[in-house]
Design an enzyme around this catalytic site. Structure first.
Site, PDB file in Angstrom:
ATOM      1  N   LYS A   1     -14.876   1.035   2.168  1.00 43.62           N
ATOM      2  CA  LYS A   1     -13.865  -0.034   2.137  1.00 43.62           C
ATOM      3  C   LYS A   1     -13.444  -0.429   3.549  1.00 43.62           C
ATOM      4  O   LYS A   1     -13.205  -1.587   3.843  1.00 43.62           O
ATOM      5  CB  LYS A   1     -12.669   0.460   1.323  1.00 43.62           C
ATOM      6  CG  LYS A   1     -11.351  -0.176   1.618  1.00 43.62           C
ATOM      7  CD  LYS A   1     -11.048  -1.234   0.622  1.00 43.62           C
ATOM      8  CE  LYS A   1      -9.843  -2.077   0.933  1.00 43.62           C
ATOM      9  NZ  LYS A   1      -8.812  -1.494   1.746  1.00 43.62           N
TER      10      LYS A   1
ATOM     11  N   HIS B   1      -9.148   6.991  -3.102  1.00 43.74           N
ATOM     12  CA  HIS B   1      -8.917   8.263  -2.406  1.00 43.74           C
ATOM     13  C   HIS B   1      -9.428   9.438  -3.247  1.00 43.74           C
ATOM     14  O   HIS B   1     -10.061  10.357  -2.736  1.00 43.74           O
ATOM     15  CB  HIS B   1      -7.415   8.496  -2.187  1.00 43.74           C
ATOM     16  CG  HIS B   1      -6.733   7.462  -1.344  1.00 43.74           C
ATOM     17  ND1 HIS B   1      -5.818   6.574  -1.857  1.00 43.74           N
ATOM     18  CD2 HIS B   1      -6.820   7.196  -0.017  1.00 43.74           C
ATOM     19  CE1 HIS B   1      -5.358   5.811  -0.883  1.00 43.74           C
ATOM     20  NE2 HIS B   1      -5.951   6.146   0.238  1.00 43.74           N
TER      21      HIS B   1
HETATM   22  P1  AMP Z   1      -6.049   4.991   3.661  1.00 42.71           P
HETATM   23  O1  AMP Z   1      -5.093   5.862   2.924  1.00 42.71           O
HETATM   24  O2  AMP Z   1      -5.977   3.550   3.269  1.00 42.71           O
HETATM   25  O3  AMP Z   1      -6.023   5.212   5.156  1.00 42.71           O
HETATM   26  O4  AMP Z   1      -7.490   5.451   3.197  1.00 42.71           O
HETATM   27  C1  AMP Z   1      -7.914   6.784   3.339  1.00 42.71           C
HETATM   28  C2  AMP Z   1      -9.395   6.839   3.104  1.00 42.71           C
HETATM   29  O5  AMP Z   1      -9.679   6.364   1.789  1.00 42.71           O
HETATM   30  C3  AMP Z   1     -10.200   5.964   4.079  1.00 42.71           C
HETATM   31  O6  AMP Z   1     -11.398   6.638   4.424  1.00 42.71           O
HETATM   32  C4  AMP Z   1     -10.476   4.740   3.258  1.00 42.71           C
HETATM   33  O7  AMP Z   1     -11.648   4.061   3.655  1.00 42.71           O
HETATM   34  C5  AMP Z   1     -10.643   5.345   1.871  1.00 42.71           C
HETATM   35  N1  AMP Z   1     -10.409   4.329   0.847  1.00 42.71           N
HETATM   36  C6  AMP Z   1      -9.310   3.547   0.696  1.00 42.71           C
HETATM   37  N2  AMP Z   1      -9.484   2.696  -0.328  1.00 42.71           N
HETATM   38  C7  AMP Z   1     -10.713   2.933  -0.830  1.00 42.71           C
HETATM   39  C8  AMP Z   1     -11.477   2.367  -1.903  1.00 42.71           C
HETATM   40  N3  AMP Z   1     -11.020   1.377  -2.661  1.00 42.71           N
HETATM   41  N4  AMP Z   1     -12.722   2.869  -2.128  1.00 42.71           N
HETATM   42  C9  AMP Z   1     -13.204   3.867  -1.350  1.00 42.71           C
HETATM   43  N5  AMP Z   1     -12.537   4.441  -0.341  1.00 42.71           N
HETATM   44  C10 AMP Z   1     -11.313   3.984  -0.078  1.00 42.71           C
END
Ligand code: AMP
Length: 277
Positions: free
Chosen positions: A147, A35
């Site tokens: 991801k 994030h």
């Molecule tokens: P989430 O909180 O899991 O909904 O993720 C929020 C954003 O962060 C989304 O756009 C995800 O794709 C991105 N994200 C989550 N984990 C990763 C990671 N390991 N590398 C890059 N982006 C990520």
């Protein structure tokens, strides 16, 4: 850093200086380097950065998964403050979905396979909340992670179809030093599960190596992935090799392909992917 839960406050802060360029990073919180990498990129490319922290109930098809989703708002806010974020939205579910809420967005075709098939209604929840975020923040750019490869494809399709006036920036997957893709869900793994979970990356890497050695048959590459995961008795949900844009399954890989998988470690559902070719 301003932190608000009311939509009217977010709107007011966003439009205080109308000529400023805003980047938005939507998240479900329990922040990690994946994030923060999005936040840094947004920080570099815009005058102001907004972040949303909202565990979106309508994108969870499994209530247990929703109940167990990790949360730590004070820690998240401290991390965002350090990154120089300007504005954070931390709404309650009732603020996002008031009692009479009845409008949903469905991206038809590419929402259906893979995560869409495994988690019915998931992308309808994602696109609905992301459309709301775009309307509330009206960002110039929005940042998402590779991801969640299918999420990226679905959101790009929605933006094109509904003419959202913003730019989407996709950032590479950030991994732990042993290759495990960072995820808020990793916090739910046992010590042994945390070790086993690195096999997901290992499986994808084995497929990439086989591809580099000349194997173009998708079934063969899927077999390599499955065999690697079976070494750790990891329960596979799906293994897929598709066109990265249309998400149509490929039999023979001629150009770029998206290799993606979902699997259960310690009953925690993890996803990962790699582009090959
Ligand atoms: P989430 O909180 O899991 O909904 O993720 C929020 C954003 O962060 C989304 O756009 C995800 O794709 C991105 N994200 C989550 N984990 C990763 C990671 N390991 N590398 C890059 N982006 C990520």
């Amino acid at each position: 850093m301003q932190v608000f839960s009311e939509i009217v406050d977010i709107r007011q802060a966003r439009w205080k200086e109308p000529s400023t360029r805003w980047g938005l990073v939507p998240t479900m919180g329990f922040l990690h380097e994946g994030h923060l990498n999005l936040v840094r990129r947004a920080r570099n490319e815009n005058d102001r950065v907004g972040v949303s922290i909202f565990v979106n109930p309508i994108q969870f098809n499994d209530t247990k998964d929703l109940d167990h989703y990790p949360r730590d708002l004070p820690r998240d806010l401290a991390l965002l403050e350090k990154e120089g974020v300007d504005l954070v939205w931390t709404p309650t579910p009732e603020q996002v979905y008031p009692e009479n809420f009845q409008t949903y967005i469905t991206v038809e075709k590419i929402s259906q396979p893979l995560e869409g098939k495994a988690r019915p209604g998931h992308f309808r929840g994602v696109t609905t909340v992301v459309a709301k975020l775009f309307n509330i923040f009206q960002p110039d750019r929005a940042y998402f992670g590779q991801k969640d490869a299918q999420q990226v494809a679905v959101i790009k399709q929605m933006i094109e179809d509904l003419n959202f006036n913003l730019e989407i920036i996709i950032c590479p997957t950030v991994r732990e030093s042993d290759g495990l893709a960072m995820s808020s869900r990793n916090a739910r793994l046992s010590p042994q599960g945390r070790v086993d979970a690195t096999w997901l990356y290992r499986a994808l890497s084995n497929a990439r190596t086989a591809f580099e050695q000349g194997i173009r048959d998708a079934q063969k590459l899927k077999g390599i992935i499955l065999k690697t995961l079976q070494e750790k008795n990891i329960r596979v949900d799906y293994i897929s090799i598709t066109n990265p844009v249309t998400l149509q399954e490929l039999e023979i890989i001629q150009q770029e392909a998206l290799v993606s998988l979902a699997a259960f470690v310690d009953e925690v559902r993890l996803i990962d992917n790699m582009i090959i070719g």
